[in-house]
Scaffold this active site. Sequence first.
Site, PDB file in Angstrom:
ATOM      1  N   LYS A 236       0.865  -1.168   0.000  1.00 30.40           N
ATOM      2  CA  LYS A 236       0.000   0.000   0.000  1.00 30.40           C
ATOM      3  C   LYS A 236       0.907   1.225   0.000  1.00 30.40           C
ATOM      4  CE  LYS A 236      -2.983   2.810   2.850  1.00 30.40           C
ATOM      5  NZ  LYS A 236      -3.608   2.992   4.160  1.00 30.40           N
TER       6      LYS A 236
ATOM      7  N   ASN B 191      -8.915   1.989  10.184  1.00 29.84           N
ATOM      8  CA  ASN B 191      -7.967   1.673  11.252  1.00 29.84           C
ATOM      9  C   ASN B 191      -8.273   2.487  12.502  1.00 29.84           C
ATOM     10  OD1 ASN B 191      -5.803   1.287  13.010  1.00 29.84           O
ATOM     11  ND2 ASN B 191      -4.242   1.505  11.492  1.00 29.84           N
TER      12      ASN B 191
END
Lengths: 256, 66
Positions: free
Chosen positions: A98, A207
Amino acid sequence: MSDNLVIAGRTFSSRLMVGTGKFSSAQVMKEAVEASGAEIVTVALRRVDLDAPSDNMLAALDMDKYLVLANTSGARDAKEAVRLAKIARDGGLPPWVKIEVTPDPRTLLPDPVETLKAAEELVKAGFTVLPYMPADPILAKHLEEVGCATVMPLGSMIGSGMGIRTRDAIEIIIDNARVPVVVDAGLGLPSHAAEAMEMGADAVLANTALAIARDPKQIAEGFKLATIAGRMGYLSGPGAASREARASSPLTGFIR
Amino acid sequence: MNITVNGKANQVDSGTSIVMLLSQYKINSPMTIVEVNGTVIPKDEWESHAVQENDQIEIIQLMGGG
């Protein structure tokens, strides 16, 4: 109903990805990740603090159960991002990355120019590349053209919990995309995940919302359900909103 | 023998392996990655890989992240 997410030929049944940062303990993180049903989890790379090597939070996770996706957080330009990706791969992680290039510590907004450069280089080096990016439809096309496996436009700033403030642009990105669109960053509530999925996003990543909630495990399950609910809403072909009422009960045979 | 570890100067005996270096720092996490002069050293070479004078070493850890 089989409705899998396919990224670079790999099939996932969950459309929720989760990060592993900022949890209060390894156990809390593990429980939240498990409750989220996520199959892709992100991790970061940092220098060990030699004066105080700490217990590693990730040790709690069964790394074989997940696709562990290294991010390049901390990178300020393409060169640093490429280096981090290669360290992660050479250190034994799968060749998936990522990309995060965030030169401005105040906003952590992704640098479009350096992100594109890093993406191009990492695709050439054989990586499966998932770039965190500004919600810019033209940039999304460029990233797709250089071979990215997904595009990951931001809903709002990382960790802000402000939800999807880039709706119009993300709708265009979804319309145009030939790779999965993952809405990343800023999702603070399950309803934000549902909104992204109802818009037609292929997946979402959360997250901070999980890590800072009073009950991370419960909100993780909430995100899981909301992601599924939003997807079902999208797939069902919902009717358009109307400025006028549309009676749901018959308009004849009134008893008056 | 002078080496640099995570940006800080350090002195170790010649013949110090990566395994010995990590144990000096009390690092035993399986999430550790070691880079020497820009090249990641595979875990199965940590025992045999001896640190050299002026090596630039990075001890990196996988951590929670988003």
